[in-house]
Design an enzyme around this catalytic site. Sequence first.
Site, PDB file in Angstrom:
ATOM      1  N   ASP A  86       0.798  -1.234   0.000  1.00  0.00           N
ATOM      2  CA  ASP A  86       0.000   0.000   0.000  1.00  0.00           C
ATOM      3  C   ASP A  86       0.823   1.273   0.000  1.00  0.00           C
ATOM      4  OD1 ASP A  86       1.006  -0.294   2.517  1.00  0.00           O
ATOM      5  OD2 ASP A  86      -0.843   0.210   3.570  1.00  0.00           O
ATOM      6  N   GLU A  87       2.107   1.168  -0.305  1.00  0.00           N
ATOM      7  CA  GLU A  87       2.941   2.361  -0.358  1.00  0.00           C
ATOM      8  C   GLU A  87       3.830   2.334  -1.591  1.00  0.00           C
ATOM      9  OE1 GLU A  87       4.330   4.023   3.697  1.00  0.00           O
ATOM     10  OE2 GLU A  87       4.433   1.846   3.918  1.00  0.00           O
TER      11      GLU A  87
END
Length: 393
Positions: A86-87
């Site tokens: 998610d990054e």
Amino acid sequence: MLNPSLRGKAVAVCGSTQERHGIVLAKSELAKKAGIKTGMVNWEARQKCPDLIVVPPQYDQYLKYSKLTQEIYRRFTDKVEPFGMDECWLDVTESVGIFGSGMDIAREIKETVKKELGLTVSIGLSFNKIFAKLGSDMKKPDAITVVDEGTFREKVWPLPVDELIYVGRSTRNKLAKYGICTIGQLARADAELLQRVLGKNGIRIWIYANGRDISRVMETGWESPVKSIGHGITCTADLKNDLEVWKVLLELSQDVGHRLRTHELCAGGVELTVKDSGLHARQFQTRLAVPTQSPMEIGKTAKILFEKNHHWEMTVRAVTVRAINLMDWNDPRQIHLLDDMAKRQKQERLEDAVEEIRRRFGKRAVHSALLMGDIKIPDSKIHQVVLPGMMHE
């Protein structure tokens, strides 16, 4: 987003307590304010927040939306380096002539993701990767935080030292013994002292704290060279004897051997990590006389390491087997004087046949009889999700 009735409530995504993954994986802002932290065990989270709503992880959805958000990022730059699911780091230096300033691009990304996917993103805008990552964590949700080169000391240095990437609990505790509790104190500390206390990582985080990180964002599609291949698992129940551990080691080694073949690599050594029921982890490793892809050989080597080093003061909770000192399988390899090459070649042909059967008919089409029944390994594939590792430099 998938369940609007949860909005505005104390919600935590938690792994399965039954399969020993019972920790908080993510939490809402309200849960965070109640003291819920990532990594906290489920029962402790419920004690801190009796009204906590616990939901299971949905990795298929996370992976789906991770892919969709990265597709949006790539509209603005071809330099998109994922860091976990998610990054991502984005280098938009060469995009400002087309899309406007860094702030303009950040705003456009944030609004596009919200409009097209219904998700909010928090963005850190800075002159290097470390402070961009730090900025993205400083204000959530749906926020943009700027960390300028000229003013980062005022914004970053007062923060607790463990806000910096790669400063975990153990490193934080070691630094606290020397009166280093903030990022600023870390930046002003003696580099040689940090190296003595923390090794190479001490110098690394000192560089980060001083804003001197110069690592670049890698282009989309770039793959880091494989330096080791491992498989670890938290067992559904504690392992209580050597036989139970051997079954788990052999099962984990099946996956390690398969991935070595996929990458056309072989292991020059084996590393074993054992976590006991007191959550204390110990790591052991050894070289192999002859590099191998053999799951059986890797498993037996891990078994020897375990029996030599674990003395059963406590039961075993989690185990990781890792192939290290990797070599290209097609490179010439030094044979061992005492090795039975005919026997080795026969074993390799057997494992070639097993690999082909599994490729055609599935992983469980053929396997060791020893691995039948309950070997205290969870059925879910949660443990196979790849989490962030070291960033590319």
